[in-house]
Scaffold this motif. Structure first.
Motif, PDB file in Angstrom:
ATOM      1  N   VAL A 285      31.271   8.582  13.445  1.00 32.92           N
ATOM      2  CA  VAL A 285      30.845   7.780  12.297  1.00 32.92           C
ATOM      3  C   VAL A 285      30.837   6.296  12.688  1.00 32.92           C
ATOM      4  N   SER A 286      31.845   5.890  13.479  1.00 35.55           N
ATOM      5  CA  SER A 286      31.884   4.490  13.925  1.00 35.55           C
ATOM      6  C   SER A 286      30.653   4.157  14.756  1.00 35.55           C
ATOM      7  N   ILE A 287      30.260   5.076  15.620  1.00 36.50           N
ATOM      8  CA  ILE A 287      29.077   4.828  16.451  1.00 36.50           C
ATOM      9  C   ILE A 287      27.855   4.609  15.572  1.00 36.50           C
ATOM     10  N   VAL A 288      27.731   5.459  14.546  1.00 34.56           N
ATOM     11  CA  VAL A 288      26.569   5.361  13.665  1.00 34.56           C
ATOM     12  C   VAL A 288      26.579   4.018  12.930  1.00 34.56           C
ATOM     13  N   ILE A 289      27.755   3.622  12.460  1.00 41.32           N
ATOM     14  CA  ILE A 289      27.847   2.354  11.726  1.00 41.32           C
ATOM     15  C   ILE A 289      27.642   1.173  12.668  1.00 41.32           C
ATOM     16  N   LEU A 290      28.268   1.251  13.863  1.00 39.14           N
ATOM     17  CA  LEU A 290      28.109   0.183  14.857  1.00 39.14           C
ATOM     18  C   LEU A 290      26.653  -0.001  15.237  1.00 39.14           C
ATOM     19  N   GLY A 291      25.983   1.115  15.495  1.00 43.47           N
ATOM     20  CA  GLY A 291      24.587   1.045  15.917  1.00 43.47           C
ATOM     21  C   GLY A 291      23.697   0.554  14.797  1.00 43.47           C
ATOM     22  N   GLY A 292      24.016   0.940  13.586  1.00 43.33           N
ATOM     23  CA  GLY A 292      23.205   0.533  12.441  1.00 43.33           C
ATOM     24  C   GLY A 292      22.776   1.736  11.636  1.00 43.33           C
ATOM     25  N   LEU A 293      23.000   1.656  10.323  1.00 39.40           N
ATOM     26  CA  LEU A 293      22.627   2.760   9.451  1.00 39.40           C
ATOM     27  C   LEU A 293      21.115   2.849   9.360  1.00 39.40           C
ATOM     28  N   ALA A 294      20.641   4.067   9.266  1.00 35.99           N
ATOM     29  CA  ALA A 294      19.221   4.329   9.039  1.00 35.99           C
ATOM     30  C   ALA A 294      18.330   3.770  10.138  1.00 35.99           C
ATOM     31  N   THR A 295      18.810   3.736  11.353  1.00 32.78           N
ATOM     32  CA  THR A 295      17.926   3.402  12.459  1.00 32.78           C
ATOM     33  C   THR A 295      18.225   4.327  13.636  1.00 32.78           C
ATOM     34  N   ILE A 296      17.203   5.006  14.081  1.00 28.76           N
ATOM     35  CA  ILE A 296      17.375   5.959  15.175  1.00 28.76           C
ATOM     36  C   ILE A 296      17.731   5.200  16.451  1.00 28.76           C
TER      37      ILE A 296
ATOM     38  N   ARG B 199      39.838   3.561  24.551  1.00 29.78           N
ATOM     39  CA  ARG B 199      38.492   3.479  23.964  1.00 29.78           C
ATOM     40  C   ARG B 199      38.600   3.447  22.438  1.00 29.78           C
ATOM     41  N   GLN B 200      39.613   4.122  21.894  1.00 28.07           N
ATOM     42  CA  GLN B 200      39.757   4.107  20.436  1.00 28.07           C
ATOM     43  C   GLN B 200      40.140   2.717  19.945  1.00 28.07           C
ATOM     44  N   VAL B 201      41.035   2.070  20.717  1.00 35.46           N
ATOM     45  CA  VAL B 201      41.446   0.728  20.325  1.00 35.46           C
ATOM     46  C   VAL B 201      40.257  -0.220  20.390  1.00 35.46           C
ATOM     47  N   VAL B 202      39.531  -0.159  21.519  1.00 34.23           N
ATOM     48  CA  VAL B 202      38.392  -1.057  21.680  1.00 34.23           C
ATOM     49  C   VAL B 202      37.357  -0.812  20.592  1.00 34.23           C
ATOM     50  N   LEU B 203      37.084   0.473  20.327  1.00 33.42           N
ATOM     51  CA  LEU B 203      36.099   0.802  19.309  1.00 33.42           C
ATOM     52  C   LEU B 203      36.554   0.335  17.931  1.00 33.42           C
ATOM     53  N   GLY B 204      37.853   0.479  17.677  1.00 29.61           N
ATOM     54  CA  GLY B 204      38.404   0.036  16.401  1.00 29.61           C
ATOM     55  C   GLY B 204      38.223  -1.460  16.228  1.00 29.61           C
ATOM     56  N   ILE B 205      38.542  -2.209  17.295  1.00 32.88           N
ATOM     57  CA  ILE B 205      38.403  -3.665  17.222  1.00 32.88           C
ATOM     58  C   ILE B 205      36.940  -4.049  17.023  1.00 32.88           C
ATOM     59  N   LEU B 206      36.067  -3.399  17.816  1.00 29.06           N
ATOM     60  CA  LEU B 206      34.639  -3.690  17.696  1.00 29.06           C
ATOM     61  C   LEU B 206      34.153  -3.456  16.275  1.00 29.06           C
ATOM     62  N   LEU B 207      34.632  -2.366  15.682  1.00 31.62           N
ATOM     63  CA  LEU B 207      34.188  -1.993  14.350  1.00 31.62           C
ATOM     64  C   LEU B 207      34.592  -3.055  13.334  1.00 31.62           C
ATOM     65  N   VAL B 208      35.837  -3.500  13.440  1.00 34.49           N
ATOM     66  CA  VAL B 208      36.325  -4.506  12.491  1.00 34.49           C
ATOM     67  C   VAL B 208      35.545  -5.809  12.666  1.00 34.49           C
TER      68      VAL B 208
ATOM     69  N   GLY C 119      25.430  -3.551  11.271  1.00 31.02           N
ATOM     70  CA  GLY C 119      25.450  -2.911  12.583  1.00 31.02           C
ATOM     71  C   GLY C 119      24.611  -3.682  13.583  1.00 31.02           C
ATOM     72  N   LEU C 120      24.552  -3.157  14.824  1.00 29.81           N
ATOM     73  CA  LEU C 120      23.857  -3.881  15.882  1.00 29.81           C
ATOM     74  C   LEU C 120      22.396  -4.134  15.521  1.00 29.81           C
ATOM     75  N   VAL C 121      21.689  -3.095  15.156  1.00 30.73           N
ATOM     76  CA  VAL C 121      20.259  -3.267  14.873  1.00 30.73           C
ATOM     77  C   VAL C 121      19.883  -2.682  13.511  1.00 30.73           C
ATOM     78  N   GLY C 122      20.847  -2.554  12.615  1.00 29.70           N
ATOM     79  CA  GLY C 122      20.588  -1.826  11.376  1.00 29.70           C
ATOM     80  C   GLY C 122      19.941  -2.640  10.281  1.00 29.70           C
ATOM     81  N   ARG C 123      19.561  -1.946   9.219  1.00 30.18           N
ATOM     82  CA  ARG C 123      18.927  -2.585   8.086  1.00 30.18           C
ATOM     83  C   ARG C 123      19.860  -2.646   6.875  1.00 30.18           C
ATOM     84  N   TYR C 124      20.758  -1.675   6.778  1.00 28.18           N
ATOM     85  CA  TYR C 124      21.565  -1.564   5.567  1.00 28.18           C
ATOM     86  C   TYR C 124      23.018  -1.869   5.864  1.00 28.18           C
ATOM     87  N   LYS C 125      23.688  -2.344   4.836  1.00 30.06           N
ATOM     88  CA  LYS C 125      25.136  -2.420   4.917  1.00 30.06           C
ATOM     89  C   LYS C 125      25.720  -1.124   4.396  1.00 30.06           C
ATOM     90  N   LEU C 126      26.948  -0.864   4.841  1.00 38.15           N
ATOM     91  CA  LEU C 126      27.585   0.386   4.416  1.00 38.15           C
ATOM     92  C   LEU C 126      27.847   0.344   2.913  1.00 38.15           C
TER      93      LEU C 126
END
Ligand SMILES: Nc1ncnc2c1ncn2[C@@H]1O[C@H](COP(=O)(O)OP(=O)(O)OP(=O)(O)O)[C@@H](O)[C@H]1O
Ligand SMILES: [Mg+2]
Lengths: 349, 268
Positions: free
Chosen positions: A281-292, A324-333, A342-349
């Motif tokens: 789920v973090s990957i999806v949010i990090l990358g951006g919602l609704a963007t392949i 990797r969990q720590v790094v991903l957690g920090i990145l997410l925050v 997200g990185l290239v997304g259109r929507y906010k969560l």
């Protein structure tokens, strides 16, 4: 997006002071460039063999994140159940194809079915889909926060089934000797052939996702995401749409699971813990919602992070997982603070 | 969210004759009618045996103070409110289908707060309004008609709805409702939060939809003076009850509005 960037470079050469403003407005471009060049540098540095492994891991995670994005990003249903369907796919592949004659521990024997890979793969997809129909009908009455909770419940139940239904899954022992794909006498035991197979699968998943999202079906999902009731008022049976995308997404996860089982030739319940679902789920949010594309980038960044950390000289290898969990957690925050779309997304969560 | 499916609007044993709604316009046969409908949200009684209706071709206004139950009237029709008593009739038949099937019965709902799909373009929003239309030519014809009514939608047809002003979004919301080709259009507070000049335009359009397109309209409005100018008939709601029902003239002549808005009558 090429043209504005070329324009920017021209403008930059005229007025270097613009660079700060431009680097902000072109953040997406730099993110793309960074991740892709990181991937290329990594491949050159570690050599082709390692690049093939990383590529395979990437493709499997990418199938998972693109398919999860259909549900979380495009339709707006925050689900942490995805890893369960991934596990179902992997176990279906394992049970159908593994050669139990190799197993040392006869007390935990499961029947040898000896199916070929290409017969088992559709079953991986189908079983994940079937379970998703049942679960999805039960989930349809929920939304928002409650949806997260019930999907959490499903992930936990799935893990416990893998762990405790020993006559089917061999529990904590896991299942070995899962079949590699073969066409006629030609076995995909080489890593490169397998990479080709997962990349083709990823391409199919991307194509289906893209087709769905640009169709009128995808438009209704976008509408549901924004306002379920207003969508229903105009004659759309919202529950059917939600169920349909849920099942399609789960089938894609089942496909990823089947591929994963065959690739590692071994599955055990530890690959399907809730934490993996949360990472996903973090990957999806990090990358951006609704963007392949965002999901692909997110999966790539994640795999590079994970594999890259193996090479940190000061990090003992047993901490790579936690690292990797720590790094991903920090990145997410950090990302949610400064770039909630997200990185290239259109929507906010 | 109190999204209720069908089954909430069960006809009760209420006598359907003799329910007085003032002038008793039901003699001519209402196109859409609520008879003694009660809606309850937990302990809150949002509608208390309310009877309202609209005849074919009419433009009927529903007015009343905040929380009077105006939106609930429209939600009860759409199956979006927990109806605990009474019946909604469409063409004299009890209306008891699920929310998503109501649009096929010829009722389109334009909810309070517009609720257009901001991530879709104007054109896509309009297309969302006519799901059950497989006839592309008919769809194009309806879209032309809507865009003729609201030229701004034509000019901005490829823009995202999020890029429109409040007034433009309201026109889009009404246009989306019209795309369904409804016999009855339910409008909830179509001028809420709009600038006076835009309010005037919206009222003109509503009147035009009723007169030129012959669409029956049931409109909830807080803008009493303007809506009485275009309405054929009006209801005044107070604390979930119908406090008055009559022509705009009768509403203007009576003291009902001041009484209701200043809380001078006891709805009990
Ligand atoms: N979903 C809900 N849950 C609980 N109570 C509700 C709900 N919707 C409406 N109510 C209550 O029902 C009553 C009538 O609400 P309704 O929205 O119909 O009023 P209204 O006349 O449209 O008011 P407004 O002018 O503010 O739009 C109010 O007391 C309101 O608090
Ligand atoms: Mg209201």
């Amino acid at each position: 997006m090429e043209l504005p960037i070329i324009g920017d470079i021209i403008r930059l050469s005229r007025d270097p002071k613009d660079s700060l403003r431009l680097s902000r407005s072109n953040l997406e471009f730099w993110v793309n460039l960074l991740i892709i060049s990181w991937a290329v540098a990594f491949a050159i540095w570690q050599g082709v063999g390692f690049a093939i492994t990383v590529g395979t891991v990437f493709a499997i995670w990418a199938i998972l994140s693109v398919s999860l994005n259909l549900v979380v990003g495009f339709t707006g249903l925050l689900s942490v159940a995805h890893i369960g369907f991934f596990g179902i796919g992997a176990y279906a592949m394992a049970i159908l194809t593994s050669d139990a004659a190799y197993e040392q521990l006869r007390t935990e024997a499961i029947p040898t079915l000896g199916w070929p890979f290409f017969a088992a793969l559709p079953v991986s997809v189908g079983v994940a889909g079937l379970v998703a129909v049942v679960v999805g009908i039960a989930f349809n009455r929920f939304r928002d926060d409650i949806y997260v909770l019930v999907s959490f419940g499903f992930a936990v139940i799935a893990f416990n089934v893998f762990l405790n239904w020993r006559s089917l899954t061999r529990g904590a022992f896991g299942i070995h000797e899962i079949e590699r794909p073969a066409i006629g006498g030609w076995v995909f035991d080489g890593e490169l052939e397998f990479l080709a197979l997962v990349l083709v699968s990823l391409a199919v998943v991307i194509l289906i996702a893209w087709f769905l999202m640009t169709s009128s079906f995808g438009r209704v999902l976008t509408a549901i995401r924004e306002d379920e009731q207003a969508t229903e008022v105009f004659g759309y049976q919202v529950t059917h749409y939600k169920l349909a995308i849920w099942v399609i997404s789960a089938m894609m996860a089942g496909l990823a699971g089947g591929l994963f089982g065959s690739w590692t030739t071994f599955v055990d319940p530890n690959s399907f813990v809730l934490m993996e679902s949360i990472l996903l789920v973090s990957i999806v949010i990090l990358g951006g919602l609704a963007t392949i594309w965002g999901s692909l980038l997110g999966a790539m960044a994640f795999v590079l992070l994970e594999e890259g950390m193996r090479f940190l000289p000061f990090l003992p290898s047993e901490f790579v997982g936690q690292g990797r969990q720590v790094v991903l957690g920090i990145l997410l925050v950090v990302l949610m603070l400064f770039r909630p779309q997200g990185l290239v997304g259109r929507y906010k969560l | 969210m109190a999204t209720t499916d069908n089954g909430t609007q069960q006809p009760t044993a209420e006598p359907t004759v003799g329910i007085s709604n003032g002038t008793d316009a039901s003699g001519a046969g209402m196109l859409l009618e609520l008879v003694a409908v009660s809606v309850r949200y937990g302990a809150v009684v949002a509608l208390n045996r309310a009877s309202l209706g609209v005849q074919r071709g009419e433009l009927v206004a529903v007015m009343g103070p905040n929380g009077a139950g105006k939106s609930t009237v429209l939600k009860a029709i759409m199956g979006l409110a927990p109806v605990v008593g009474g019946t909604v009739y469409l063409r004299q038949e009890p209306l008891s289908v699920a929310t998503h099937e109501i649009v096929q019965e010829g009722i389109a709902f334009v909810p309070q707060g517009r609720r257009v799909f901001t991530h879709l373009t104007i054109e896509e929003n309009l297309e969302m309004g006519c799901l059950h239309l497989n006839d592309k030519a008919e769809q194009a014809q309806r879209m032309d008609a809507v865009m003729e009514l609201f030229p701004i939608l034509h000019r901005k047809r490829r823009d995202l709805a999020s890029q429109m002003s409040g007034g433009q979004q309201q026109m889009l919301a009404i246009g989306r409702g019209l795309m369904a080709g409804p016999e009855v259009l339910l409008l909830d507070e179509p001028t809420l939060g709009l600038a006076p000049i835009v309010v005037k335009e919206v009222f003109e359009k509503i009147s035009e939809i009723n007169e030129r397109l012959k669409t029956t309209i049931f409109v909830v409005e807080h803008n009493i003076k303007s809506v009485l100018d275009i309405a054929d008939r009006a209801y005044v709601l107070d604390k979930g009850r119908v406090a008055h029902d009559g022509t705009p003239a009768s509403v203007r002549q009576s003291n009902i509005l001041t009484d209701v808005f200043l809380g001078r009558i006891d709805a009990g």
